[in-house]
Motif scaffolding. Sequence first.
Motif, PDB file in Angstrom:
ATOM      1  N   TYR A  29       0.990  -1.252   0.032  1.00 46.79           N
ATOM      2  CA  TYR A  29      -0.145   0.094  -0.024  1.00 46.79           C
ATOM      3  C   TYR A  29       0.663   1.204  -0.150  1.00 46.79           C
ATOM      4  O   TYR A  29       1.950   1.413   0.786  1.00 46.79           O
ATOM      5  CB  TYR A  29      -1.009   0.108   1.247  1.00 46.79           C
ATOM      6  CG  TYR A  29      -1.704   1.231   1.465  1.00 46.79           C
ATOM      7  CD1 TYR A  29      -2.961   1.281   0.740  1.00 46.79           C
ATOM      8  CD2 TYR A  29      -1.283   2.414   2.121  1.00 46.79           C
ATOM      9  CE1 TYR A  29      -3.563   2.399   0.650  1.00 46.79           C
ATOM     10  CE2 TYR A  29      -2.188   3.507   2.112  1.00 46.79           C
ATOM     11  CZ  TYR A  29      -3.311   3.640   1.335  1.00 46.79           C
ATOM     12  OH  TYR A  29      -3.779   4.755   1.571  1.00 46.79           O
TER      13      TYR A  29
ATOM     14  N   ASP B  70       0.827   5.568   0.294  1.00 54.85           N
ATOM     15  CA  ASP B  70       0.096   6.692   0.578  1.00 54.85           C
ATOM     16  C   ASP B  70       0.812   7.663   0.060  1.00 54.85           C
ATOM     17  O   ASP B  70       1.698   7.802  -0.724  1.00 54.85           O
ATOM     18  CB  ASP B  70       0.054   6.768   2.230  1.00 54.85           C
ATOM     19  CG  ASP B  70       1.562   7.102   2.569  1.00 54.85           C
ATOM     20  OD1 ASP B  70       2.524   7.386   2.046  1.00 54.85           O
ATOM     21  OD2 ASP B  70       1.513   6.846   4.083  1.00 54.85           O
TER      22      ASP B  70
ATOM     23  N   GLY C  99      -9.243   1.712  -2.993  1.00 55.34           N
ATOM     24  CA  GLY C  99      -8.519   2.975  -3.449  1.00 55.34           C
ATOM     25  C   GLY C  99      -8.117   2.407  -4.883  1.00 55.34           C
ATOM     26  O   GLY C  99      -8.419   1.833  -5.478  1.00 55.34           O
ATOM     27  N   SER C 100      -6.886   2.879  -5.206  1.00 56.97           N
ATOM     28  CA  SER C 100      -6.442   2.909  -6.466  1.00 56.97           C
ATOM     29  C   SER C 100      -5.341   1.583  -6.581  1.00 56.97           C
ATOM     30  O   SER C 100      -4.946   1.098  -5.581  1.00 56.97           O
ATOM     31  CB  SER C 100      -5.148   4.127  -6.962  1.00 56.97           C
ATOM     32  OG  SER C 100      -4.435   4.129  -5.983  1.00 56.97           O
TER      33      SER C 100
ATOM     34  N   THR D  68      -2.163  -1.245  -3.907  1.00 63.73           N
ATOM     35  CA  THR D  68      -3.321  -0.492  -3.672  1.00 63.73           C
ATOM     36  C   THR D  68      -2.477   0.723  -3.248  1.00 63.73           C
ATOM     37  O   THR D  68      -1.268   1.066  -2.592  1.00 63.73           O
ATOM     38  CB  THR D  68      -4.374  -0.857  -2.839  1.00 63.73           C
ATOM     39  OG1 THR D  68      -3.480  -1.234  -1.577  1.00 63.73           O
ATOM     40  CG2 THR D  68      -4.856  -2.133  -3.392  1.00 63.73           C
TER      41      THR D  68
ATOM     42  N   SER E 110      -3.567   5.272  -2.265  1.00 63.95           N
ATOM     43  CA  SER E 110      -4.494   6.509  -1.881  1.00 63.95           C
ATOM     44  C   SER E 110      -5.772   6.558  -2.888  1.00 63.95           C
ATOM     45  O   SER E 110      -5.358   6.439  -4.178  1.00 63.95           O
ATOM     46  CB  SER E 110      -3.811   7.676  -1.915  1.00 63.95           C
ATOM     47  OG  SER E 110      -4.807   8.852  -1.485  1.00 63.95           O
ATOM     48  N   THR E 111      -6.741   6.768  -2.459  1.00 64.83           N
ATOM     49  CA  THR E 111      -7.884   7.077  -3.457  1.00 64.83           C
ATOM     50  C   THR E 111      -7.695   8.447  -4.203  1.00 64.83           C
ATOM     51  O   THR E 111      -8.319   8.961  -5.229  1.00 64.83           O
ATOM     52  CB  THR E 111      -9.226   7.288  -2.646  1.00 64.83           C
ATOM     53  OG1 THR E 111      -9.050   8.355  -1.690  1.00 64.83           O
ATOM     54  CG2 THR E 111      -9.642   6.184  -2.240  1.00 64.83           C
ATOM     55  N   GLU E 112      -6.681   9.191  -3.675  1.00 68.46           N
ATOM     56  CA  GLU E 112      -6.278  10.588  -4.352  1.00 68.46           C
ATOM     57  C   GLU E 112      -5.214  10.526  -5.294  1.00 68.46           C
ATOM     58  O   GLU E 112      -4.527  11.519  -5.614  1.00 68.46           O
ATOM     59  CB  GLU E 112      -5.874  11.660  -3.189  1.00 68.46           C
ATOM     60  CG  GLU E 112      -6.809  11.852  -2.101  1.00 68.46           C
ATOM     61  CD  GLU E 112      -8.090  12.352  -2.586  1.00 68.46           C
ATOM     62  OE1 GLU E 112      -8.167  12.796  -3.659  1.00 68.46           O
ATOM     63  OE2 GLU E 112      -9.017  12.497  -1.738  1.00 68.46           O
TER      64      GLU E 112
END
Length: 398
Positions: A233, A235, A257-258, A292, A294-296
């Motif tokens: 993951y 961030d 998330g991405s 995966t 951040s969704t940002e």
Amino acid sequence: MTRRPYRQIVVFARGGGWGTDRQVDGHDRVAVIRGTDFAAVRSGRTDAVPRRWEKRTLIAPRRVRPDDVLLEISGGSAARGQSTGRSLFVGPDVLPAFDYPVIPASFCRVVRFDPEVVDPRYAYYGLRDMYLSGRAGDYENQSTGISNFQFERFLDAELLRVPPMDEQRRIVAVLAAFDDKIEINDRVVTASEELLRAEFDALAVTSGGTVPVTAMVEFNPRTPPPDRDGAPYVDMAALSTYVAGIDSWSHRVPRGGSRFRNGDTLLARITPCLENGKAAWVDFLAPDETATGSTEFVVMRARAGVPAQFPYFLARDERFRGHAIRKMAGSSGRQRVNAAHIAEFLVAVPDPARLAGFGERADAAFAHLTALRAETRVLEATRDALLPELMSGRLHLP
């Protein structure tokens, strides 16, 4: 063995400033180093360090000298478990890289040590040991959401083992050897990317017209799901504003998330990360592994026949980022850009032969840079394991 509070070895400490962003009578131009600039300055990048105008009478007492240490006294990040207390040693190569006098920012302090008692770089390694051990967090308090390092309390409470000067210098020689090699690696990575960025910019000169960017790049492409038991993951903090690599990640059970894989580019889509230029190239995963993040993030992937690194250098392109910034929407302070709006950008179509040549050179260079960064991670881990043993005297150097 003598242990002294830092108050006994610090001969000068002064807070920094911020000045103004425009020329004013009685003010001169200065470079202002923030805590967020420490890593870039170590690797030789000074272009992102703000240039400001500071009152002339305040420059001299704040001006940074060789062998000084800059100490971050406000800021930190509770969400990332990052306390204040980060530090930067001002070695002989730091100040010549700037075009103006250097002062610390208002959230930092310049600290100077008594060279008759302690080698300045040895004292710096004591500060680094304090930070890595978590002791720096003991000197923090919270004020209006900002962490503040209690400098006066630190001066009396933090003790440094002060062996004879020859032992200090032996310890410095060992730790500095790691730091110097890490710095060389970082500078090679930075210089190599700058050369490739210049070559990428030159591709537009051979353009045969423009096409929608989606003809060359996929945005948020379909990617197989990650391992349900846990996956890497990433961030937002792991994305750099100036180099491609991702050097920190965690493992967690996927929760949305991405999704991305090796060879993808991550572009920050939220303010202020997009404006600051946060982007990254993914190269740390196992073959066919999905991570995966951040969704940002907007995930960018080269289409068939396009060099894999093309989307990364596009993400660094000022015109492309400017387009993305203009397309941001949302409430103040939380603006974002959607991938669909980014995809409206028109990109120049390079000459096919030059594009292929760029891809070959980028492949070779990025393979080398990946190896250098992997070596740097090993060097950093080894140095950080040695640091407390040497500073405490548990490990003795003959």
